[in-house]
Design a protein around this motif. Structure first.
Motif, PDB file in Angstrom:
ATOM      1  N   LEU A   1      34.442  96.949  27.812  1.00 50.04           N
ATOM      2  CA  LEU A   1      35.871  96.686  27.800  1.00 50.04           C
ATOM      3  C   LEU A   1      36.233  95.662  28.866  1.00 50.04           C
ATOM      4  CD1 LEU A   1      38.648  97.490  26.620  1.00 50.04           C
ATOM      5  CD2 LEU A   1      38.755  99.254  28.402  1.00 50.04           C
TER       6      LEU A   1
ATOM      7  N   PRO B   1      23.757  92.153  23.020  1.00 42.49           N
ATOM      8  CA  PRO B   1      22.600  92.960  22.596  1.00 42.49           C
ATOM      9  C   PRO B   1      22.092  93.855  23.723  1.00 42.49           C
ATOM     10  CG  PRO B   1      22.368  90.694  21.869  1.00 42.49           C
ATOM     11  CD  PRO B   1      23.550  90.718  22.786  1.00 42.49           C
TER      12      PRO B   1
ATOM     13  N   GLY C   1      28.417 103.686  23.568  1.00 43.28           N
ATOM     14  CA  GLY C   1      27.004 103.622  23.875  1.00 43.28           C
ATOM     15  C   GLY C   1      26.481 102.215  23.632  1.00 43.28           C
TER      16      GLY C   1
ATOM     17  N   LEU D   1      35.277  91.056  20.657  1.00 43.39           N
ATOM     18  CA  LEU D   1      35.921  91.908  19.672  1.00 43.39           C
ATOM     19  C   LEU D   1      37.280  92.359  20.171  1.00 43.39           C
ATOM     20  CD1 LEU D   1      32.966  94.258  18.637  1.00 43.39           C
ATOM     21  CD2 LEU D   1      33.691  92.142  17.558  1.00 43.39           C
TER      22      LEU D   1
ATOM     23  N   TYR E   1      36.988  93.503  23.945  1.00 40.44           N
ATOM     24  CA  TYR E   1      35.631  93.863  24.342  1.00 40.44           C
ATOM     25  C   TYR E   1      34.732  92.638  24.209  1.00 40.44           C
ATOM     26  CZ  TYR E   1      36.933  98.746  23.230  1.00 40.44           C
ATOM     27  OH  TYR E   1      37.533  99.987  23.168  1.00 40.44           O
TER      28      TYR E   1
ATOM     29  N   ARG F   1      36.100  82.737  13.966  1.00 35.46           N
ATOM     30  CA  ARG F   1      34.857  83.518  13.860  1.00 35.46           C
ATOM     31  C   ARG F   1      33.783  82.930  14.773  1.00 35.46           C
ATOM     32  NH1 ARG F   1      33.987  87.141   9.731  1.00 35.46           N
ATOM     33  NH2 ARG F   1      32.266  87.731  11.077  1.00 35.46           N
TER      34      ARG F   1
ATOM     35  N   TYR G   1      30.687 104.659  15.070  1.00 35.92           N
ATOM     36  CA  TYR G   1      31.095 103.430  14.397  1.00 35.92           C
ATOM     37  C   TYR G   1      29.846 102.744  13.853  1.00 35.92           C
ATOM     38  CZ  TYR G   1      35.903 103.309  16.226  1.00 35.92           C
ATOM     39  OH  TYR G   1      37.222 103.561  16.499  1.00 35.92           O
TER      40      TYR G   1
ATOM     41  N   GLN H   1      40.125 103.455  17.090  1.00 35.07           N
ATOM     42  CA  GLN H   1      40.442 102.047  17.248  1.00 35.07           C
ATOM     43  C   GLN H   1      40.022 101.274  16.004  1.00 35.07           C
ATOM     44  OE1 GLN H   1      39.041 100.384  20.963  1.00 35.07           O
ATOM     45  NE2 GLN H   1      39.932 102.043  22.163  1.00 35.07           N
ATOM     46  N   TYR H   2      40.820 100.260  15.676  1.00 36.06           N
ATOM     47  CA  TYR H   2      40.560  99.400  14.534  1.00 36.06           C
ATOM     48  C   TYR H   2      40.157  98.031  15.065  1.00 36.06           C
ATOM     49  CZ  TYR H   2      42.972 103.036  11.960  1.00 36.06           C
ATOM     50  OH  TYR H   2      43.335 104.235  11.426  1.00 36.06           O
ATOM     51  N   PHE H   3      39.055  97.514  14.535  1.00 30.99           N
ATOM     52  CA  PHE H   3      38.477  96.304  15.092  1.00 30.99           C
ATOM     53  C   PHE H   3      38.688  95.082  14.212  1.00 30.99           C
ATOM     54  CE2 PHE H   3      36.094  97.543  18.844  1.00 30.99           C
ATOM     55  CZ  PHE H   3      36.111  98.919  18.726  1.00 30.99           C
ATOM     56  N   GLY H   4      38.797  93.941  14.871  1.00 30.38           N
ATOM     57  CA  GLY H   4      38.782  92.670  14.176  1.00 30.38           C
ATOM     58  C   GLY H   4      37.352  92.238  13.879  1.00 30.38           C
ATOM     59  N   PRO H   5      37.179  91.110  13.203  1.00 23.21           N
ATOM     60  CA  PRO H   5      35.852  90.661  12.785  1.00 23.21           C
ATOM     61  C   PRO H   5      35.014  90.065  13.913  1.00 23.21           C
ATOM     62  CG  PRO H   5      37.499  89.086  12.101  1.00 23.21           C
ATOM     63  CD  PRO H   5      38.251  90.252  12.669  1.00 23.21           C
TER      64      PRO H   5
ATOM     65  N   GLN I   1      30.603  92.087  23.212  1.00 22.88           N
ATOM     66  CA  GLN I   1      29.447  92.800  22.665  1.00 22.88           C
ATOM     67  C   GLN I   1      28.206  91.963  22.906  1.00 22.88           C
ATOM     68  OE1 GLN I   1      29.618  93.439  18.428  1.00 22.88           O
ATOM     69  NE2 GLN I   1      27.778  94.693  18.402  1.00 22.88           N
TER      70      GLN I   1
ATOM     71  N   PHE J   1      42.995  95.976  22.686  1.00 23.67           N
ATOM     72  CA  PHE J   1      41.820  95.937  23.565  1.00 23.67           C
ATOM     73  C   PHE J   1      41.002  94.678  23.300  1.00 23.67           C
ATOM     74  CE2 PHE J   1      42.099 100.484  24.572  1.00 23.67           C
ATOM     75  CZ  PHE J   1      42.859 100.939  23.509  1.00 23.67           C
TER      76      PHE J   1
ATOM     77  N   GLY K   1      25.822  97.088  24.244  1.00 25.42           N
ATOM     78  CA  GLY K   1      26.910  97.707  23.502  1.00 25.42           C
ATOM     79  C   GLY K   1      28.213  96.955  23.676  1.00 25.42           C
ATOM     80  N   LEU K   2      29.314  97.691  23.606  1.00 21.18           N
ATOM     81  CA  LEU K   2      30.638  97.112  23.790  1.00 21.18           C
ATOM     82  C   LEU K   2      31.129  97.431  25.197  1.00 21.18           C
ATOM     83  CD1 LEU K   2      30.452  97.414  20.604  1.00 21.18           C
ATOM     84  CD2 LEU K   2      32.932  97.550  20.669  1.00 21.18           C
TER      85      LEU K   2
END
Lengths: 112, 113
Positions: B45, B39, A103, B90, B35, B9, A36, B102-106, B37, B33, B42-43
């Protein structure tokens, strides 16, 4: 994949340089792998995915990745990067029960 | 095209406030889902849902709850916001049986002060 690791946290390249971002996964049954990308200020979007078959997968914007089973790797490549490729890149693997395991991400900065 | 939208946002809340983050998808997907995020991490869950009124804990559910009363909507609730919940949140959706994409929102950038 039960876990996914990305070794490069920050990569800086000049335009036209070649790119390879590393991704390794630990085997956990079904091997479905993804890359991604998240451009600055934008949502995550899929670059490419591997489910089965040809281990060399081509994605959008000239990216490709190679699944090497013996090395548990799924590295992302692009022959010549552009400034617009500046983004954060995430490798992910199927983690069972419809979940993905991500990751930690690689931030790529391409200087013009 | 699949569309996943998130209610805000940017959000700034005070410590101890109850916070609701809303996510809506328009593709009749079964799975959704949440998540966070951060630094270098990563992401991760938090929770996911595979059907209306069904929910499962992810890797970091502590301090969060979720609600899925309708198929298209999945809410994340911070019962009592704390500064360590300052993060990017997210939402994602996924549909079909072997459709692991998976399709993510902004995303919603939440700051807790």
């Amino acid at each position: 994949a039960q876990s996914v690791s990305q070794h490069n946290h920050h990569v800086i390249l000049s335009e036209a340089a070649s790119l390879e971002l590393g991704c390794n996964y630990s085997y956990g049954g079904t091997v479905n792998l993804f890359w991604y990308v998240q451009y600055p200020g934008q949502h995550l979007q899929l670059l490419l995915k591997y489910f089965s078959g040809d281990p060399l997968v081509k994605g959008i914007k000239g990216f490709e990745a190679e699944f090497i089973k013996s090395k548990f790797s799924f590295n992302l490549r692009k022959p010549s990067v552009q400034w617009s490729d500046t983004a954060e890149y995430f490798c992910a693997g199927y983690g069972g029960f419809q979940k993905l395991v991500f990751g930690t991400g690689t931030r790529l900065l391409v200087s013009p | 095209d699949v569309k996943v939208t998130q209610s805000s946002r940017y959000l700034v809340k005070r410590t101890g406030e109850k916070v609701f983050l809303e996510c809506v998808q328009d593709m009749d997907h079964e799975n959704m889902f949440w998540y966070r995020q951060d630094p270098g991490l990563g992401l991760r869950l938090i929770y996911f849902s595979y059907d209306v009124k069904m929910k499962e804990k992810g890797d970091i559910p502590e301090g969060y709850s979720v609600s899925r009363e309708k198929k298209e909507r999945f809410s994340l609730i911070l019962e009592s916001a704390s500064t360590n919940q300052t993060s990017m949140y997210l939402c994602a959706s996924l549909g079909g049986r072997r459709a692991y994409e998976q399709y993510f929102g902004p995303g919603t950038r939440l700051t807790v002060t």
